[in-house]
Design an enzyme around this catalytic site. Structure first.
Site, PDB file in Angstrom:
ATOM      1  CB  SER A   2      -0.921   0.026   1.215  1.00 11.90           C
ATOM      2  OG  SER A   2      -0.156  -0.033   2.405  1.00 11.90           O
ATOM      3  CB  THR A   3       4.244   2.197   1.050  1.00 14.53           C
ATOM      4  OG1 THR A   3       4.878   1.044   0.476  1.00 14.53           O
ATOM      5  CG2 THR A   3       4.045   1.986   2.533  1.00 14.53           C
TER       6      THR A   3
END
Ligand SMILES: *[C@@H]1O[C@H](CO)[C@@H](O)[C@H](O)[C@H]1NC(C)=O
Ligand SMILES: *[C@@H]1O[C@H](CO)[C@@H](O)[C@H](O)[C@H]1NC(C)=O
Ligand SMILES: *[C@@H]1O[C@H](CO)[C@@H](O)[C@H](O)[C@H]1NC(C)=O
Length: 363
Positions: A36-37
């Site tokens: 998700s980063t």
């Protein structure tokens, strides 16, 4: 910790300010794999109600060019975008599933690249299974992209493009939160599996012609607001940080062995020490330019971290003063500072053995 499903790379650190070089890209394309980063919208195209998505306000409220929830877990750009800008692109390449849905995969792959990153994913297929694109599947999607590129351009030209493209990888934190190692032996076994599967994915990419790898190591996940909540004082969780630091160390030595030039000639990589990078931030947020490095800007409850960032959440007013936008992910400003730090050469560099800048310019 069971519901801590998104990735938790509180990758928030300060670097010397270096101008990004948007204009003429220094590499032909950028391919992004991870969690998700780095996700820029793949999860919006996955079915299922339990898939983590950043597809509603206040996500994207500061997205350059107009507020828009794009699937990035940020108020604006994420780290992949800022790294792309340092490489000379406008922002991260678009998400694979978005490109597929628009029938634009190959034009993008040949001119800018593709992002396969998926929130909630890890190195292991079993991590949050069924709710993301695991690393092995991301690698398969790259293989099928490559096959389609070859149809369009021929294999020689495509090999050349791939060999000089920048492969950005960032994953591993979600795997840690899926398992509860009970003994030192469990921890060692977990690290060994993760290192071997991560190396295997990189070696697969190498086998398809990839040569330049920028790898973001696991960071101090025990310091994200969602984890700080567990302590009445709001302190970082040392146990969790130790687990992540141990994995970072295991990756460092494991990758040095698995990716040694004697085994994989021509492979170059730059590995980011996210612990070193974020230390200053948590030790002294003000010096790093943040008023706040323990609360979420968007959320609700204690530390802004009990509730998710939705359109009903409370939103802070000075978003650049917060290291975290939601209860897990860095703010746009923190992502910008993180990316800058990866392009610093010299004594303060937090990358080994070379910086992202040197990696990008390798021939
Ligand atoms: C990890 O690697 C092992 C050994 O190569 C393999 O059997 C397994 O399928 C991989 N697991 C995942 C979840 O990727
Ligand atoms: C909470 O944090 C403090 C440090 O501020 C630490 O001494 C304590 O052990 C922590 N408590 C728990 C339950 O982890
Ligand atoms: C937001 O608030 C509205 C009404 O106040 C409510 O109906 C809705 O369920 C809330 N949504 C979320 C995601 O909490």
């Amino acid at each position: 910790m069971k519901d801590l499903v998104l990735v938790l790379l509180g990758l928030v650190f300060v670097g010397a300010v270096g101008a990004s070089a948007v204009g003429r890209p220094v590499v032909p394309a950028m391919f992004v794999l991870g969690d998700s980063t780095l996700d820029v919208g793949n999860n919006n195209h996955l079915p299922g109600k339990d898939v983590p998505r950043a597809n509603e306000p206040f996500y994207g409220i500061d997205f350059p060019g107009g507020a828009k929830a794009t699937g990035r877990f940020s108020n604006g750009y994420n780290i992949a975008d800022f790294i792309a800008r340092h490489l000379g692109f406008e922002r991260s390449p678009l998400a694979y599933l978005v490109l597929k849905s628009r029938n634009y995969l190959i034009p993008s792959a040949l001119t800018r690249g593709v992002s396969y990153a998926s929130a909630g994913s890890g190195i292991l297929d079993s991590t949050n299974a069924g709710k993301n694109i695991p690393l092995s599947k991301q690698v398969q999607y790259f293989a099928s992209t490559k096959a389609e590129m070859e149809v369009a351009w021929g294999s020689r030209k495509v090999s050349k493009l791939i060999a000089s493209s920048f492969f950005l990888l960032g994953t591993g934190s979600n795997d840690l939160f899926q398992t509860r190692p009970k003994s030192q032996a469990d921890v060692a076994a977990l690290y060994a599996t993760l290192v071997s599967n991560y190396s295997a994915a990189i070696i697969d990419l190498y086998g398809m012609g990839a040569r330049k790898f920028g790898i973001i190591n696991t960071g101090p996940v025990g310091c994200v607001p969602r984890v700080r909540l567990l302590n009445a004082t709001g302190a970082c969780n040392d146990g969790m940080n130790r687990l992540a630091a141990g994995l970072a160390t295991a990756f460092k030595s494991g990758l040095a062995t698995a990716l040694a030039p004697t085994r994989l000639p021509g492979l170059k990589y730059s590995l980011v020490d996210s612990f070193a990078g974020s230390q200053a931030n948590f030790d002294n947020p003000q010096a790093a330019g943040f008023l706040n490095a323990d609360r979420a800007c968007c959320g609700s409850g204690r530390l802004g971290a009990e509730g998710k960032c939705t359109r009903n959440a409370t939103l802070c007013s000075h978003r650049d003063a917060y290291a975290f936008f939601d209860n897990v992910h860095p703010s746009q400003r923190a992502a910008e500072l993180s990316a800058q730090a990866l392009f610093v050469d010299g004594p303060t560099q937090i990358t080994t053995p070379i910086s992202f800048k040197e990696l990008a310019h390798q021939r």
